[in-house]
Design an enzyme around this catalytic site. Structure first.
Site, PDB file in Angstrom:
ATOM      1  N   ARG B  87       0.831  -1.208   0.000  1.00  0.00           N
ATOM      2  CA  ARG B  87       0.000   0.000   0.000  1.00  0.00           C
ATOM      3  C   ARG B  87       0.870   1.265   0.000  1.00  0.00           C
ATOM      4  NH1 ARG B  87      -2.381  -4.080  -0.836  1.00  0.00           N
ATOM      5  NH2 ARG B  87      -4.552  -4.559  -0.332  1.00  0.00           N
ATOM      6  N   GLU B  90       1.978   1.650  -3.461  1.00  0.00           N
ATOM      7  CA  GLU B  90       0.852   2.166  -4.241  1.00  0.00           C
ATOM      8  C   GLU B  90       0.682   3.677  -4.031  1.00  0.00           C
ATOM      9  OE1 GLU B  90      -2.765  -0.400  -4.693  1.00  0.00           O
ATOM     10  OE2 GLU B  90      -3.766   1.311  -3.783  1.00  0.00           O
ATOM     11  N   SER B 113      14.204  14.975   1.932  1.00  0.00           N
ATOM     12  CA  SER B 113      15.246  13.995   2.233  1.00  0.00           C
ATOM     13  C   SER B 113      14.649  12.755   2.904  1.00  0.00           C
ATOM     14  CB  SER B 113      16.291  14.601   3.167  1.00  0.00           C
ATOM     15  OG  SER B 113      17.295  13.636   3.445  1.00  0.00           O
TER      16      SER B 113
END
Lengths: 146, 146, 146, 146, 146, 146, 146, 146, 146, 146
Positions: B87, B90, B113
């Site tokens: 996830r 995704e 960063s």
């Protein structure tokens, strides 16, 4: 009008008017992150929001229809190359197992939804260099047993 | 002792004592996320923290040395398969261009960063289903021109 | 005008005028490496530099705007095939673990930034065959613990 | 004794004696970068250097023989995941076409050799954060026509 | 005119005139292999050769300029599918370690350059079926130690 | 005894006796390239050759049997990383279409066999640096029409 | 006219005339499989066959020339997705080692050529469901030793 | 006993007895191709056949049980490298679209099953070189509409 | 007219008329899933169904012909990125071995056909959130032994 | 005890007792599909279910603990090769866009959860060949807008 054409028109209009996602989100009462994702074609907008966005920008119905359309979410690069986006891929790689440990310790066996999900980006000023704060908020979904 | 052996010992000891990363982090004054990532071998610990962790768990010097070692961060799966970790992949795919738009609008051309970086995980209780809140905080680094 | 069109115009104009990145960099007070990367669309130029470049080449505002735009850095080949570029990939593969050892020995646990970063290319004359000298200069970023 | 065993012995001995590549290179009159790459098994050492290294560390003949062996240079990750090493991959991706432009402008059609090649790593102190300076030096090889 | 357009013009003209690379190479005093590679856009031609080729074929200046341009050597297929080309990939796979053994035994630790390199293709008549003879000739480059 | 064990024994014995593939090939009346490929396990040896090799090295029957076995030719790296082997991959990429043009011009539509195939490696001395000469010799196989 | 245009014209003409590869092959005295592969651009046709095909279909010289051209055989999908074609990929995967065992037992160390090769497709009627019979016929090529 | 151990025992026993798949198939009344695939672990054997094979070879019950087990069919190489097996991959690539055309012309929209499937390998003697004949026989499965 | 053009026309017409796959399927006596797959170009329609669909939508013959054409089923993404489609990929990954266990326990060694196959999608209302019910129905195909 | 050891013990015990997932599921009041997935290590079992399973099989506490552990769901093959599992991959590829159309038409923009998810496998007897019926049931999750 497909999502790509829609994005081109919105981004051009936004640039011409000197608008920002921040300003648009504030004026429209929407999160700038969600607003940007919908205008970039990665989220569909409910009709009233699609209407509000196009009226705000002075764009016509076609654009609203394209905003409403349910997007097919596609990305071409298995590993993203743009440095800003890559860093999020790197975080998923470096901290993935840590997130699994900590989330499942707190919530049990399951996942954080990326669908029932919201996200915000904030700026934290810092004399040693400003900091980007990204807050992700997703519903916890427990695995079923049946 | 390599990082893998170190992780095995720490995770076993933690389970035997019925500890959580939350509890350990609180007792040790460290973030549970950072603590877990160090114990999983994805971050090196400064000597005093390595010492504190091993003393807390009653483990010996070798483990502290292994905690201090600078890790080589490796992940095997270009696209992670575990649903919880996927996830986050995704999210990087779906929201990558949005994050780029919104962060660069707020900060200029540069990146967040992933090194000068911290992260927290919280639970937000909700009658419709509790929510996972992940907060990422990374220094903004502007591109140079020279 | 997108970055590709911008690059085509700049490269054509540069060729017509018989210019080199070296000469342009010297006349404009910019590093030839940075200048080339900005003109190839892989770095954004601050407004005054974008203006200076386009005035120098006699190009109009659109090109300056395109130079200013924050680029999305994309490369198509996971492993580059052009022999000159491949050799840098080979160096990263052959010497990657060595660079990790030596840099982290000198600086502690962290990385060399590729964002807060400059690079120069020089020619070192040598009777046995001239040598290419590439100097990379990146800020050291230590990992946080929190 | 294979290269992996050789590396394990050398790295362990080096750690026990509290040595650094820097110190070893200085004492042995070798570049710390080359020395590290030979000890990590990515370069072969000529017999007299192999002998010098093993005598310095008090290791026996087998290690010297392993240092001399011509290595088969293998890396497993097409795209490296360790953040320090990835940044060099990123530089090859972002600046590859720029390096091609600038090198070929200076030298003609050809490449920088990664074989007839040396590299140094230096620390440049800076109040805003120390900087890593990597200097690559490779022979220019022009393409033939025949 | 880019390399692709250049190749199209040259190949069409060559076909119309019923020429072969063999014949052209002989008439022009160039190797048919190099000549073909330059005309296919995978090698740059020095100005006098670019001129000779275009004059021979009755083509104009643009084509000569395109022949001179330093090519970016790109191939799309990581594993080539055309059976003739695949066989060379297969040879690199099957005989790669053998070539390494035999070349390094004869020359020491180093490689055969693919840049300072020439190649010829000959036909060896044989009653059991003619044979293709490919002769590769590359400079040996020894690894440096420094 | 499998091919890997066979290779280990042969290579060790060869090293102990200070032999080279060149010397062995000469003494045995076999090509050093073929001999090396058989001993590395990438070609099967006919019984009399397997016997000759093992007798020459003073090895027993098991090794001869392993030499005779028909090998399954496997390589792990789709793109080889060792620089010596990669250069042959690069040649297949850069010169593949050229080889197709020139071979098919000389022989008609078909391929050079990599099975009915021999290869030699020679050293060409040169004051500017010795050169590696690789000669491949494969039967031409025309495509059928039926 | 390239192979793609050639295929488009032939396929369209064939459809308009209600022809089948079967019928065309029979009328022209060619195998329907070879005929289809030549018309799809994956095999070159000798001049007299190219002429016969185009005359049969009432097409002009350009198409014959395109049929004669030696094709570069390219397929885009490393693993084919179309179910009919995938099944042949699956057969190569499931039965590859079996084919190796059985063919090399019968013929010795070598391969079945895919160049000196013919193939037929037949229908075997069966009350439980008709069956596809694919017959491949390739010359056995023994490995050389030299 | 897993399939790999089973294969090792069967293949060793077969070699010790100087048997061939051909001979074994004939004696057992099974196709040599199916028999080899079952013994290599890529097909499960019905109990009576598993019994017959193990009795024939003088092996015990465990082997029969392993032969009966339903295999998980796995191959590691997306593109096979062994030349004999690769040629079948090449056939699927070169002739895939042709097979689709010809099979679907003969049978309608559907596929050839690789499950309800048999295969034979024969030797066709030929003075110009013997030929391998592979006959695949799979049930045609039409697509449903519903 | 190719499948893509056909899909564009059908989808546009469907949208203009405010139709749904559900409604169309009901009116035409076809499963909405099959109907959608045929209109999206992933299944061929028998002539009478192709005719019925085009008459229902008031489209002409060309569209019917395109609906009848046997499709080449191609998908570009080895791992699908759209979250809805990815979840089915995830199910195949997470539950693949489970499906193998349970199906082969019930049916013996073989597979569920994806060709002799139908599928339905239903909505199951639920106060805690409606549920998607996908029912797949494929013929069991036993492996042959021969 | 890790998940792999747990699976080995359970599967062995199950085989020794001649049990099926069907029978075990019935006796234990659990779905055979879920039960198999938990025993194969792809789902965690709640403590009471873990206890029930191990008591039923006469296994000790370690196995129960392993069943309870939250699994990291990993699969190695991006494209599965086993024919039974591949067919589900094929369904995701062929019918993915169709499922998207039909599900989103019925439910709006969102996905079917693979976490809040159950699945059953049934046998449908059929004189023309029994049929496998797989029923997937997942909660619909609508995308948020915020």
């Amino acid at each position: 009008m497909d999502k790509q054409q829609m994005t081109d028109i919105i981004v051009t209009t936004k640039a011409e008017r000197g608008l920002t996602w921040e300003k648009m989100g504030e004026d429209l009462g929407m999160s700038p992150v969600w607003l940007a994702s919908a205008c970039l074609g990665m989220n569909g907008a409910p009709p009233e929001k699609a209407m509000a966005i196009t009226e705000y920008l002075g764009l016509d119905q076609d654009v609203a229809k394209a905003l409403e359309a349910f997007p097919t979410k596609v990305w071409d690069q298995t590993v993203p190359t743009d440095p800003l986006i890559y860093r999020f891929y790197e975080i998923a790689g470096v901290y993935g197992p840590t997130l699994k440990e900590v989330i499942q310790e707190k919530f049990g066996d399951g996942i954080m939804s990326a669908i029932d999900f919201t996200m915000e980006v904030d700026k934290q000023e810092d004399p040693k260099g400003d900091r980007v704060v990204v807050t992700m908020n997703g519903k916890f979904l427990p695995y079923k047993h049946w």
